[in-house]
Design an enzyme around this catalytic site. Structure first.
Site, short mmCIF file in Angstrom:
data_model
loop_
_atom_site.label_atom_id
_atom_site.label_comp_id
_atom_site.label_asym_id
_atom_site.label_seq_id
_atom_site.Cartn_x
_atom_site.Cartn_y
_atom_site.Cartn_z
N ARG A 176 -0.55 4.87 13.22
CA ARG A 176 -1.32 4.29 12.13
C ARG A 176 -2.75 4.79 12.22
O ARG A 176 -3.28 4.98 13.33
CB ARG A 176 -1.33 2.74 12.22
CG ARG A 176 -0.10 2.07 11.65
CD ARG A 176 -0.02 2.21 10.14
NE ARG A 176 1.12 1.52 9.56
CZ ARG A 176 2.30 2.09 9.30
NH1 ARG A 176 2.50 3.37 9.58
NH2 ARG A 176 3.28 1.39 8.74
N GLU A 208 -6.10 5.18 3.91
CA GLU A 208 -5.16 5.91 3.04
C GLU A 208 -5.25 5.40 1.61
O GLU A 208 -5.36 4.19 1.42
CB GLU A 208 -3.73 5.74 3.56
CG GLU A 208 -3.54 6.41 4.91
CD GLU A 208 -2.13 6.25 5.46
OE1 GLU A 208 -1.20 5.91 4.70
OE2 GLU A 208 -1.97 6.49 6.65
N HIS A 211 1.19 11.10 5.16
CA HIS A 211 2.05 10.00 5.64
C HIS A 211 3.54 10.28 5.34
O HIS A 211 4.20 9.53 4.62
CB HIS A 211 1.61 8.66 5.01
CG HIS A 211 2.03 7.46 5.83
ND1 HIS A 211 1.28 6.31 5.94
CD2 HIS A 211 3.14 7.22 6.58
CE1 HIS A 211 1.90 5.44 6.71
NE2 HIS A 211 3.03 5.97 7.11
#
Ligand code: DGY
Length: 302
Positions: free
Chosen positions: A243, A272, A290
């Site tokens: 993450r 993000e 991602h």
């Protein structure tokens, strides 16, 4: 009223999954694929029995305070659930589920992809070729870093880290070291050729490649800060498929700019879909949007 449970699905899902949802539930699909936002999520919690949510849905205590609450479960499409305030969910009697295991291999493959790409300069090489700059083979052209036989340091040793160790050790002959406050049984680690280190700092100092595999929690926020990045070797690379929160992105930019580390391969970011602009300019950084679990097979299995 339908006797079938009502499920709000917050994003588009692969066709076979949406078909199954429509067959088994009173499913409200998101054909536009636009994130619902806090108001839409609150509305869903008030009007449906279940919310099939994912990483782009911020289920904060505020959102979860929706009244009157009808939902009984937050079924998260993804293994990581740091976007859900699980304490608030618990307090409201909401069950929370996630999708471990089925995405382990795809995510481990992505970590290896990043590691190989950054070491062998493949993103840079492709950009070079597509820009028409390639003048032909020569012995000193775009030399990268050898991967086979190097040392991989894993931060966290859960399912995905173990799958990375399997690939790295048995596939690439890498030496694997790891730190995890809850390590796997010794025989499991040994079968992956992985040696434990009592302290994270030892992993950072020894590894040619540091790959992050810990969950995002308040304790791991900015785990890779300025001090810890400075423990890495100047010829070492950082890989992050966990993450974005685990890395202090500003400190990472600083370490890369000052050449305190050799490069980075990133699939996840602090804010993000925004990426710190300086990273976009660096040739020694590989950036993916991602994609960790993004295979058709995996997304259907999830
Ligand atoms: C996961 O499964 O955690 C992916 O990162 C998407 O949320």
């Amino acid at each position: 009223m339908s006797a079938r449970p009502t499920v709000v699905v917050t994003r588009r899902l692969p066709d076979p999954v949406e078909q199954e949802l429509a067959r088994d539930f009173d499913a409200r699909l998101n054909t536009d694929d636009r994130p619902l936002g806090p108001d839409g999520l609150r509305e869903a919690l008030k009007s449906a029995d279940a919310l099939l949510c994912t990483v782009t849905d911020k289920l904060t205590a505020e959102v979860l305070s929706a009244e009157p609450l009808r939902a009984r479960i937050l079924a998260n499409f993804g293994v990581g659930f740091n976007h859900i305030d699980t304490e608030a969910a618990k307090a409201r009697g909401l069950a929370v589920s996630n999708t471990p295991d089925v995405l382990t291999d795809a995510t481990a493959d992505t970590a290896m992809t990043l590691l190989l790409m950054v070491a062998r300069r493949t993103g840079e090489g492709e950009r070079h070729l597509r820009a028409g700059q390639w003048t032909g083979w020569r012995p000193t052209h775009m030399l990268g870093t050898h991967v086979s036989g190097k040392t991989l340091g894993l931060v966290g040793m859960g399912r995905i880290a173990r799958a990375v160790a399997q690939r790295a050790h048995h596939g690439f002959g890498m030496k694997v070291i790891f730190h995890d406050p809850y390590p796997p049984p010794a025989d499991v680690a040994a079968s992956l050729g992985a040696e434990p280190r009592a302290r994270l700092e030892q992993v950072l100092k020894e590894a040619d490649f540091v790959s992050l595999h810990c969950p995002a929690t308040p304790e791991t926020r900015h785990l890779m800060n300025k001090e810890r990045l400075s423990l890495m070797r100047a010829d070492a690379y950082l890989i992050n498929t966990a993450r974005g929160d685990v890395v202090d992105e500003a400190a990472l930019v600083e370490a890369l700019t000052a050449r305190k580390i050799a490069g980075a391969g990133l699939d996840v970011y602090e804010k993000e879909p925004q990426v710190t602009p300086a990273l976009l300019m660096m040739e020694n950084v590989v950036l993916l949007p991602h994609l960790g679990s993004a295979t058709r097979e995996t997304r259907v299995a999830m």
